[in-house]
Write a protein that holds these residues in place. Sequence first.
Motif, mmCIF file in Angstrom:
data_model
loop_
_atom_site.group_PDB
_atom_site.id
_atom_site.type_symbol
_atom_site.label_atom_id
_atom_site.label_comp_id
_atom_site.label_asym_id
_atom_site.label_seq_id
_atom_site.Cartn_x
_atom_site.Cartn_y
_atom_site.Cartn_z
ATOM 1 N N ILE A 1 0.869 -1.103 0.408
ATOM 2 C CA ILE A 1 -0.189 -0.131 0.004
ATOM 3 C C ILE A 1 0.654 1.324 0.139
ATOM 4 O O ILE A 1 1.784 1.370 0.802
ATOM 5 N N VAL A 2 0.470 2.222 -1.129
ATOM 6 C CA VAL A 2 1.639 2.726 -0.943
ATOM 7 C C VAL A 2 0.628 4.627 -1.193
ATOM 8 O O VAL A 2 -0.028 4.215 -1.360
ATOM 9 N N SER A 3 1.536 5.457 -1.873
ATOM 10 C CA SER A 3 1.224 7.061 -1.664
ATOM 11 C C SER A 3 0.161 6.806 -3.263
ATOM 12 O O SER A 3 0.416 6.093 -3.670
ATOM 13 N N LYS A 4 -0.640 8.429 -3.234
ATOM 14 C CA LYS A 4 -1.460 8.008 -4.679
ATOM 15 C C LYS A 4 -0.603 8.172 -5.253
ATOM 16 O O LYS A 4 -0.713 8.150 -6.949
ATOM 17 N N GLU A 5 0.719 9.247 -5.516
ATOM 18 C CA GLU A 5 1.944 9.570 -5.893
ATOM 19 C C GLU A 5 2.796 8.486 -6.659
ATOM 20 O O GLU A 5 3.196 8.621 -7.969
ATOM 21 N N ASP A 6 3.051 7.019 -6.041
ATOM 22 C CA ASP A 6 4.068 6.225 -6.099
ATOM 23 C C ASP A 6 2.533 5.037 -6.894
ATOM 24 O O ASP A 6 3.671 4.277 -7.226
ATOM 25 N N ALA A 7 1.538 5.217 -6.747
ATOM 26 C CA ALA A 7 0.568 3.853 -6.906
ATOM 27 C C ALA A 7 0.938 3.735 -8.896
ATOM 28 O O ALA A 7 0.875 4.875 -9.353
ATOM 29 N N GLU A 8 0.796 2.315 -8.665
ATOM 30 C CA GLU A 8 0.813 1.594 -10.068
ATOM 31 C C GLU A 8 -0.623 1.033 -10.462
ATOM 32 O O GLU A 8 -1.004 1.260 -11.032
#
Length: 282
Positions: free
Chosen positions: A117-124
Amino acid sequence: MAKRIQNLNEVIGGYDVVLSDVWGVVHNGVEAFQHSCKALAGAREAGATVVLITNSPRPAPGVIEQMKVLGVPDGTYDRIVTSGDVTRHLVAEGPKKVFLLGPERDLNFFDGLDVEIVSKEDAEAIVCTGFFDDEKEVPEDYTDMLTAWVKKDVPLICANPDLIVERGHKMIPCAGAVAAYYEQLGGKTRVAGKPHKPIYDEALAIAREARGEFEKAKVLAIGDGMPTDVRGALSQDLDLLYISDGIHVAEYTVNGQTDEAILQSWLKSENAAPKFWMPRLA
């Protein structure tokens, strides 16, 4: 033309399997409809296998717990399959860095999945289970965030294709509304719940596990949502019992009563041909 029935018992003898929607048929998010629960229990007593098929983003164990809290009695159904269950397959097959667009209570959706689970900026990939606050927000509130993902070609995996549901006496938007808006903005979506084929394949496989082989002509779907329950059942060539006092009730209600002529006209305008209809499952 859909036939008006008074009681599920009138037609259940012709079916081996019932695929029943949950929200809007079995409960309204606040309390169980006891008459509906009795009808499904009666179908089981008549020899049918009842599989609940819901667009809830929660995996089945969470929905089972929720239904107990809302007062759905044991014995109402045999098995359950959720959009959350089949969507987990999409997530497992997709990118590993994901962002949850939905309330924090849905984080257990990812239990056992090999994702970060990552930030919205790092999401793939985006996994949308709903709104951060479905009492106050609408899809347009997320325009900036969604537009940024569209530019980066990030797919949005929708865990609940419902556009709206009835919570008590209020209409609440669902993840499907976000997915529809994302597509409108040019984004790509992946969906496995109703009306799409994967959830029906899973439901029928679960029914076969429970009772052995049966003919598709002996399956009755029950639901109240045109874009999900109705479209899904008819696209899978299943007989459908349409529950009219659900999310579309305002389309054909006059002085508090369903006007059958208007209802039939509305179904025709939607190119929908349920086999039966009744206001609430009983």
